[in-house]
Scaffold this motif. Structure first.
Motif: not given
Length: 323
Positions: A157-158, A160, A180
């Motif tokens: 999902s993400t 970082e 990202n």
């Protein structure tokens, strides 16, 4: 007419047809579940003295279960579900990705009124195998560029990025890909040296990978730690320091002459007249092929006994041919 009145009117219309969408019968959702895990669709209904006439759960076009006096369960859910007839709650086990979607419960209460609720379920594969990859290369500050790529398996999902446990932000040297997944360092700087972390996550799992990036830089901030003045006869220790990767090599000169001291420490066992003067420390980096120097002017201390200072002054003048 406000929203509450509209809902009431809509429900009255549905009551005439025997169906009403129950406001708050299910939590707002969505629910999250992990592959091979379990999720429970709880309702806000409390058990009553009179049991529900029927409870039915649907997923897409499939009738998962219809429970009246007996239970009719779809073959694809056999052994995977449990139903609480008192509240209408459904437990779903051995989750797979294809279980993601909207679930509908229809409950027939005593008296024939049917209430209905809907909720969405998202199923995620656990994050595994997170790691950071970077091209193998010798990096030199302000000359080299590189990129770091964050890889992982599972439902991502993400992503970082952090550096030395602090969030990594975009700058004139740092940029990120749209997803990202990749961070680019163009060109690298001494501040680029350190440990990079990539935290990959979804609602049911998180995994962090780390990568130590070596940037060769320096020497910077060359300095000499030690007194600039000392009493005659005193032991004096000078230490040369520099910010450098790899660690710098050091060499010393005194009054323009090579001392043959090639380490960070320069020790004067006993300060004499011939030890007073200009000390130069040069730090060099064999990878960046750069060097920097700093200067210390070592003097005799005025706090020394007057006779010692005068003797040192006379000896200095004799050595320099003034007497």
């Amino acid at each position: 007419m406000d929203i509450k009145m509209l809902r009431t009117a809509a429900c009255l219309v549905l009551v005439l047809s025997g169906l009403c969408v129950g406001e708050g019968i299910l939590p707002p959702g969505p629910l999250s579940g992990a592959v091979a895990g379990t999720v429970k669709f709880t309702t806000t209904l409390t058990p009553s003295e009179r049991p529900f006439l029927s409870v039915r759960w649907n997923f897409k076009e499939v009738n998962i279960i219809t429970s009246t006096s007996t239970d009719i369960i779809d073959d694809g859910y056999s052994g995977r579900i449990s139903l609480d007839r008192a509240t209408g709650a459904l437990e779903l086990r051995k989750l797979v990705l294809d279980d993601s979607g909207e679930y509908v419960v229809t409950i027939a209460q005593d008296g024939g009124l049917q209430i209905q609720g809907k909720i969405k379920l998202n199923v995620y594969a656990l994050i595994t195998g997170a790691n950071i990859r970077s091209p193998a290369a010798i990096l030199i500050e302000d000359k080299s560029s590189t990129n770091l790529s964050c890889e992982a398996s599972g439902s991502i999902s993400t992503r970082e990025w952090m550096k030395d446990n602090r969030p990594l932000h975009q700058s004139d040297r740092v940029s990120f890909s749209v997803d990202n997944k990749t961070v680019s360092l163009q060109p690298v700087h001494s501040s680029s040296h350190g440990t990079y972390q990539c935290r990959v996550s979804n609602p049911v799992s998180t995994m962090t990978a780390a990568y130590d990036l070596t940037v060769n830089f320096g020497p910077h901030n060359v300095s000499i730690a030690g007194p600039s003045a000392a009493a005659p006869g005193q032991k004096v220790t000078l230490e040369c320091k520099a910010d450098s990767v790899p660690p710098a090599n050091f060499s010393w000169m005194f009054n323009g002459n090579d001392t043959h001291v090639n380490n960070s420490m320069y020790i004067i066992e006993r300060l004499e007249a011939e030890s007073i003067g200009i000390y130069i420390c040069t730090a060099s980096n064999m990878v960046t092929m750069r060097e920097n120097s700093t200067v210390l002017n070592l003097r005799a201390s005025c706090s020394a006994p007057r006779w010692s200072f005068l003797l040192l002054l006379i000896s200095t003048l004799i050595l320099r041919g003034f007497m």
